[in-house]
Enzyme design. Structure first.
Site, mmCIF file in Angstrom:
data_model
loop_
_atom_site.group_PDB
_atom_site.id
_atom_site.type_symbol
_atom_site.label_atom_id
_atom_site.label_comp_id
_atom_site.label_asym_id
_atom_site.label_seq_id
_atom_site.Cartn_x
_atom_site.Cartn_y
_atom_site.Cartn_z
ATOM 1 N N LYS A 166 -31.794 -32.417 42.990
ATOM 2 C CA LYS A 166 -30.526 -32.049 43.636
ATOM 3 C C LYS A 166 -29.759 -33.283 44.116
ATOM 4 O O LYS A 166 -30.338 -34.236 44.599
ATOM 5 C CB LYS A 166 -30.866 -31.149 44.830
ATOM 6 N N THR A 175 -25.421 -22.788 54.038
ATOM 7 C CA THR A 175 -24.287 -22.215 53.290
ATOM 8 C C THR A 175 -24.770 -21.464 52.049
ATOM 9 O O THR A 175 -24.022 -20.699 51.455
ATOM 10 C CB THR A 175 -23.327 -23.321 52.809
ATOM 11 N N GLY A 176 -25.981 -21.748 51.630
ATOM 12 C CA GLY A 176 -26.524 -21.151 50.409
ATOM 13 C C GLY A 176 -26.199 -21.981 49.176
ATOM 14 O O GLY A 176 -26.689 -21.699 48.083
ATOM 15 N N GLY A 177 -25.385 -23.044 49.352
ATOM 16 C CA GLY A 177 -24.967 -23.875 48.213
ATOM 17 C C GLY A 177 -26.142 -24.400 47.382
ATOM 18 O O GLY A 177 -26.116 -24.337 46.148
ATOM 19 N N THR A 178 -27.171 -24.875 48.058
ATOM 20 C CA THR A 178 -28.336 -25.437 47.346
ATOM 21 C C THR A 178 -28.990 -24.367 46.474
ATOM 22 O O THR A 178 -29.250 -24.582 45.286
ATOM 23 C CB THR A 178 -29.365 -25.979 48.372
ATOM 24 N N ARG A 225 -31.127 -31.828 61.033
ATOM 25 C CA ARG A 225 -30.550 -32.414 59.819
ATOM 26 C C ARG A 225 -29.716 -33.663 60.096
ATOM 27 O O ARG A 225 -29.435 -34.430 59.190
ATOM 28 C CB ARG A 225 -29.747 -31.360 59.044
#
Ligand code: R5P
Length: 283
Positions: free
Chosen positions: A185, A216-219, A91
């Site tokens: 997004k 993080t699971g944010g998306t 990333r």
């Protein structure tokens, strides 16, 4: 052909060995008292085609992968294929600020010294493959393996959380036999993402949101909330690489009805194997 497993890839290595009808080579893996790693290959590899399955995540696996490659180098093997199921540091594939490294390129330069062929799986950015100079490198697409699992679970719609993964969503949707779409997004920072409001026909449907990585699971949390707002009856979060950093599973469990990941990173959400896709590329 013989398969060697890095210490974070036992599940995938076994599945791959089965697919290739090849044995797994015994290895020893321990630490010196100061914490440094020690590896040893316990069977001969002379004249063999060797498949080493080893991640570059977490950091200690970078060292282990290099040590295993070097141990293999001591034999007169025929060909070494290094399968990197999760290519860590992908990333940071460019400099976001002056003074930063291009971390993905640094990893390429470190690992490409040994193998004849490198196979990555759903690497975050396809163009990272082009940085390999001394070894041949190809990226394996895990979409069909994910689709097989989603078909078994039963989903009506496949969505990607951003335009970048739209093609994968299309591929998975096509393979499951259901429609697909994408959300728009915007990443605010490492922990926060925003999803643009968009009309999406998911009312009353079991929707799979698919991504390459869940960290993080944010998306996925943001995308799942958007889909539920549009009337999705159930949301299934599916990814290839389940990093599940900090409390990601807790956050995801609040808005997703199911969470699944592949065996590139072994965890308690691993529900499908990418071994068939890798085996196809090797065979
Ligand atoms: C980003 O471009 C990736 O495809 C993933 O969407 C991202 O890495 C997921 O990270 P997080 O789970 O922290 O939102």
């Amino acid at each position: 052909m013989k398969v060697i497993s890095g210490s974070s890839s036992h599940m995938l290595s076994s599945a791959l060995a089965k697919q290739l009808d090849s044995p797994i080579v015994r290895t020893e893996n321990k630490r010196f008292p100061d914490g440094e790693k020690y590896v040893r290959i316990l069977e001969p590899l002379d004249d063999e085609e060797v498949i080493l399955v080893s991640n570059t995540y977490p950091d200690e696996m970078i060292v282990e992968t290099l040590l295993l490659c070097d141990a293999i180098e001591e034999f007169n093997y025929r060909k070494l294929t290094l399968v990197i199921p999760y290519f860590g540091y992908a990333r940071q594939d460019k400099k976001f600020n002056d003074g930063e490294p291009i971390s993905a390129r640094a990893l390429v330069r470190a690992v490409e010294v040994y193998p004849d062929l490198v196979l990555t799986v759903d690497i975050h950015t396809d163009s990272i493959i082009d940085w390999f100079e001394t070894s041949e490198a190809r990226n394996v697409c895990g979409a069909n393996d994910m689709a097989r699992k989603l078909k078994e679970i039963g989903v009506d719609f496949v969505v990607s959380p951003d335009e970048g993964r739209m093609k994968t969503a299309e591929k998975v949707g096509k393979s499951v036999g259901v429609p697909s779409d994408y959300l728009v997004k915007e990443r605010i920072d490492g922990n926060t993402v925003k999803v643009e409001p968009k009309s999406i026909a998911v009312a009353g449907k079991r929707v799979a949101i698919i991504d390459d990585i869940i960290s993080t699971g944010g998306t996925i949390v943001t995308a799942a909330s958007e889909l539920k707002k549009h009337g999705a009856s159930q949301v299934i979060a599916a990814c290839t690489h389940g990093l599940f950093a900090s409390n990601a599973i807790d956050r995801l469990s609040k808005c997703c009805d199911m969470i699944i990941s592949s065996d590139t990173i072994e965890n308690n959400k691993t529900a499908f194997s990418v071994a068939p896709a890798i085996a196809k590329e090797i065979a």
